[in-house]
Design an enzyme around this catalytic site. Structure first.
Site: not given
Ligand SMILES: Nc1ncnc2c1ncn2[C@@H]1O[C@H](COP(=O)(O)OP(=O)(O)OP(=O)(O)O)[C@@H](O)[C@H]1O
Ligand SMILES: [Zn+2]
Length: 621
Positions: A319, A512, A516
């Site tokens: 991730d 983390d 996920d």
């Molecule tokens: N609380 C939030 N506020 C604004 N945008 C969000 C929020 N949560 C998610 N997003 C949007 O969704 C996208 C993907 O989020 P997701 O949590 O799936 O992945 P991530 O944690 O950012 O990255 P990774 O998958 O590498 O952990 C983020 O890059 C963001 O654009």
């Protein structure tokens, strides 16, 4: 040692056995007397009776044939043919090796509990203007404790005042001290090297991080690894086979003209030679040691199964946010006409989110002295963003996917729309109110860890919910190839991709624990980073790395592979030794005491070989 549950020979019994054996040998070789038979009887009673009783109760209560029964039978057979002395030698060596095994396994098992001993019994609690010494167990969340330089932290908590270098090795396995200041978490049993700290208690001692680590490892040690289940199964079937085999051999010897006594003696020798104690204990000895060694290095395996699976992993999927990157993002740009109103709304809608993006936005607002607007009915939409209600109307914040769901057309922002930073839009239905860019950077240890895993021939993949441009920037920085980078993923896409990788061999997913959990669960081995202080991560994963040190990943894999190797060595050695002894018993008139020596010696050796893992320096690898 439930599977090799030889009766508990406590110290007194061992003393009686040794004394009896001494008397019997003295009588046999130096000065015959009444002490000879008395000694033999003592050995048979002290070593044989408890073993026989526990083996018989196991036979009738659990319908399990204990290997130890073979030992008792062989000793009785020896006595029956007038070789009571040899039977006594058998029982004595058996009792000694049992004691050694039990001690050794106990040591492996308790290596982690030693962490508990590092918890200070008392704490300096602030009470009004003074400080009083109270038992650590009585501290409650909200209490303030003072931690002096050189002292161990008595509870999990958050620093409210003071700064210090902290030695976190008891929890994370990291030997480098870390700097901690107000707002940072500290853990029970870590050492304050040089500052005076005031810490607000966050957890009572009973559910501190260390307490939970110990509980997890204890639980893990009680679970059976697949190879352990095999050796149990093998032990059961094989014990029956040995019993039948010995009877067959006895009849065979008789049929080929051996006299009754010799045939019985040789059958008893075979019984000992062929009994699989060493095979059965090979696996638990190695696994218990490895689980303990790993935990002391800040790596918690949820069981022997996770350890064995990690040894066979062919692919690592990572991730991005909070795993390869620090998860401490910074706002890098605001694109709006009214910055303070924009940030107030943004901070308001992100007030509850635990996403690193939300944290960055809240900090950016706080730094500029902007109060968050009141936003209610906030809902999180994983991998898209958040929605909520503001007195002026509904609001949303999120990525392009979220904008599309709201029917908003995204304007093109020069140098931003196609930039390599995470872009979060704020909108009200189809209207765009502004955007913010957020950037996160790779952890210092990520690049080396990725390079190392790659050099070991593993397949790698980067999986993120973030957009392509960001994934490519971070990925390229860490040495990922274009084809290994997967962006714009929904949690379900990550699960599907892990499934694809799994078609080619075992897969580990490193995350983390935030957003996920499904991928962690789908992978053959789910590995959570930075699990110290993160309940979700501890729960979701098969393997939890307490620190954020990526290097622990390769170290954990090495330990797993080394464990697998030692198990293999043990099994080959144990089976080989058994083969040699059986051939000796069948064709070469192997004397009973020699068979016993080989058998018990081999058993002790495999235990010691497994115990070598206890010294495995996971924290330095
Ligand atoms: N609380 C939030 N506020 C604004 N945008 C969000 C929020 N949560 C998610 N997003 C949007 O969704 C996208 C993907 O989020 P997701 O949590 O799936 O992945 P991530 O944690 O950012 O990255 P990774 O998958 O590498 O952990 C983020 O890059 C963001 O654009
Ligand atoms: Zn044995």
């Amino acid at each position: 040692m439930p599977e090799h549950s030889h009766g508990n020979h406590d110290n007194l019994l061992i003393a009686v056995v040794l004394l009896g054996m001494g008397a019997a040998l003295f009588s046999a070789f130096l000065l015959p007397g009444w002490w000879g038979p008395a000694g033999l009887i003592a050995v048979y009673l002290a070593a044989g009776v408890p073993t026989a009783l526990s083996a018989l109760s196991e036979l009738f209560r659990e319908r399990r044939l204990d290997i130890d029964l073979l030992m008792v039978l062989a000793a009785l057979a020896a006595a029956a043919v007038g070789s009571a002395l040899e039977g006594a030698v058998l029982l004595t060596l058996f009792a000694i090796s049992e004691t050694l095994e039990t001690r050794a396994m106990g040591r492996a098992r308790r290596a982690v509990e030693a962490l508990m001993a590092l918890r200070p019994d008392t704490a300096l609690k602030r009470q009004g203007g003074t400080v009083v010494e109270v038992p650590s167990a009585e501290l409650l969340p909200g209490d303030i404790v003072v931690v002096r330089p050189g002292a161990r932290v008595p509870v999990d908590g958050v620093i409210v005042e003071g700064e210090a270098s902290m030695d976190l090795s008891t929890v994370t396995g990291e030997s480098m001290p870390a700097h901690k200041g107000p707002g940072d978490r500290v853990f029970e049993a870590t050492v304050n090297l040089n500052g005076v700290l005031e810490v607000e208690v966050s957890h009572a001692a009973a559910d501190s991080t260390v307490a939970r680590m110990v509980a997890l490892v204890t639980e893990a040690q009680s679970q059976k690894a697949p190879s352990e289940r095999f050796s149990d199964w093998f032990g059961q079937r094989y014990t029956i086979a040995v019993l039948l085999g010995a009877v067959a051999a006895f009849l065979g010897f008789l049929a080929t003209g051996t006299d009754m006594d010799t045939a019985l003696y040789r059958a008893a020798t075979l019984l000992v030679a062929a009994s699989p104690c060493a095979v059965v204990i090979s696996v638990p000895a190695a696994i218990l040691s490895a689980l303990s060694a790993a935990a002391r290095g800040g790596v918690l395996f949820k069981g022997g199964g996770a350890l064995e699976a990690l040894a066979e992993v062919r692919a690592f999927a990572f991730d991005k946010t909070g795993t390869l990157t620090t998860g401490r993002a910074e706002v890098t740009g605001l694109h709006t006409t009214d910055e303070s109103r924009f940030l107030a709304l943004m901070a308001g809608i992100e007030a509850q989110s635990e996403h690193p993006i939300a944290d960055a936005i809240r900090r950016a607002a706080a730094e500029r002295g902007i109060d968050a607007a009141g936003v209610h009915e906030v809902h999180a939409h994983p991998s898209e963003g958040v929605t909520g209600q503001h007195p002026d109307g509904p609001l949303w914040a999120g990525n392009a996917r979220m904008a599309a769901r709201m029917g908003a057309d995204l304007p093109h922002l020069d140098g931003v729309s196609d930039g390599a930073e995470t872009l979060i839009w704020l909108g009200r239905e189809a209207e765009i109110l502004g955007a913010v860019t957020v950037a996160d950077r790779p952890r210092d240890s990520s690049r080396a860890a990725v390079t190392r895993l790659r050099s070991e021939g593993l397949t790698l993949a980067l999986m993120t919910g973030d957009r392509h441009a960001v994934a490519r920037r971070i990925g390229a920085d860490l040495g990922f190839q274009e084809t290994e980078i997967h962006a714009d993923l929904l949690p379900a896409d990550k699960v599907a991709l892990v499934g694809d990788l799994a078609a080619q061999g075992r897969v580990a997913f490193v995350g983390d624990g935030v957003n996920d959990a499904a991928a962690l669960a789908r992978a053959d081995v789910g590995i959570a980073m930075g699990a110290a202080g993160s309940e979700v991560a501890l729960q979701a994963a098969d393997v939890a790395l307490m620190s954020n040190e990526m290097g622990q990943l390769a170290a954990a894999r090495h330990l797993a592979r080394r464990t697998a190797r030692i198990i293999r060595q043990n099994l080959i050695f144990a089976l080989g030794a058994m083969l040699v002894l059986v051939i000796g018993g069948l064709f070469f008139d192997l004397p009973l005491p020699l068979a016993v020596l080989g058998h018990e010696g081999g058993t002790v050796l495999v235990v010691l070989n497994g115990l070598r893992l206890l010294a495995d320096p996971i924290r330095r690898a």
